[in-house]
Scaffold this motif. Structure first.
Motif, PDB file in Angstrom:
ATOM      1  N   VAL A 136       0.843  -1.209   0.000  1.00 45.55           N
ATOM      2  CA  VAL A 136       0.000   0.000   0.000  1.00 45.55           C
ATOM      3  C   VAL A 136       0.875   1.254   0.000  1.00 45.55           C
ATOM      4  O   VAL A 136       0.613   2.208  -0.743  1.00 45.55           O
ATOM      5  N   ILE A 137       1.927   1.263   0.813  1.00 41.76           N
ATOM      6  CA  ILE A 137       2.817   2.430   0.867  1.00 41.76           C
ATOM      7  C   ILE A 137       3.504   2.640  -0.479  1.00 41.76           C
ATOM      8  O   ILE A 137       3.605   3.770  -0.971  1.00 41.76           O
ATOM      9  N   LYS A 171       1.072   4.180  -2.958  1.00 38.78           N
ATOM     10  CA  LYS A 171       0.783   5.595  -2.654  1.00 38.78           C
ATOM     11  C   LYS A 171       1.967   6.500  -3.018  1.00 38.78           C
ATOM     12  O   LYS A 171       1.770   7.638  -3.414  1.00 38.78           O
ATOM     13  N   LEU A 172       3.188   6.012  -2.852  1.00 41.71           N
ATOM     14  CA  LEU A 172       4.367   6.833  -3.082  1.00 41.71           C
ATOM     15  C   LEU A 172       4.910   6.787  -4.521  1.00 41.71           C
ATOM     16  O   LEU A 172       5.881   7.458  -4.823  1.00 41.71           O
ATOM     17  N   ARG A 173       4.297   6.039  -5.357  1.00 42.41           N
ATOM     18  CA  ARG A 173       4.834   5.932  -6.711  1.00 42.41           C
ATOM     19  C   ARG A 173       4.708   7.254  -7.442  1.00 42.41           C
ATOM     20  O   ARG A 173       3.767   8.036  -7.222  1.00 42.41           O
TER      21      ARG A 173
END
Length: 119
Positions: free
Chosen positions: A21-22, A25-27
């Motif tokens: 999930v992180i 979101k950070l892509r």
């Protein structure tokens, strides 16, 4: 399965899900550039055909892989010979190489016909 193993498996699964999930979101999207590819100019050369004689030189003893010796099966004198008929020259297939004087053949043919007629 023991309670400790179940807890370790659950924590590893939760950590994996949180990590995915992180990362999603950070892509960041890939950077876009406005540069266009430049064309490479081509050079054009005008060339004229050139006749080149190839030559191979070797030192030492050289033997052919195959050799052929012709034996005449017909009597008679040779009246014409191809000018390129020399040892080592390559001649195209179906080329007229020699011409044998036909008078002996014609005499033998006439004698055979006379013998047949006499029988």
């Amino acid at each position: 399965m023991t309670r400790k193993n179940k807890l370790t498996l659950a924590l590893a699964l939760i950590a994996g899900i949180v990590f995915v999930v992180i990362m999603v979101k950070l892509r960041q999207p890939p950077e876009r550039t406005t540069e266009q590819a430049t064309a490479t100019p081509a050079r054009i050369l005008e060339v004229t055909p050139l006749i080149v004689r190839t030559e191979a030189r070797g030192y030492g003893q050289v033997l052919p892989a195959r050799s052929w010796k012709a034996v005449a099966n017909v009597d008679g004198r040779i009246t014409w010979r191809h000018p390129d008929l020399e040892s080592g020259n390559l001649i195209a297939a179906d080329t007229h190489l020699l011409q044998i004087d036909p008078t002996r053949y014609q005499l033998a043919e006439a004698a055979a016909k006379a013998d047949i007629a006499g029988l």
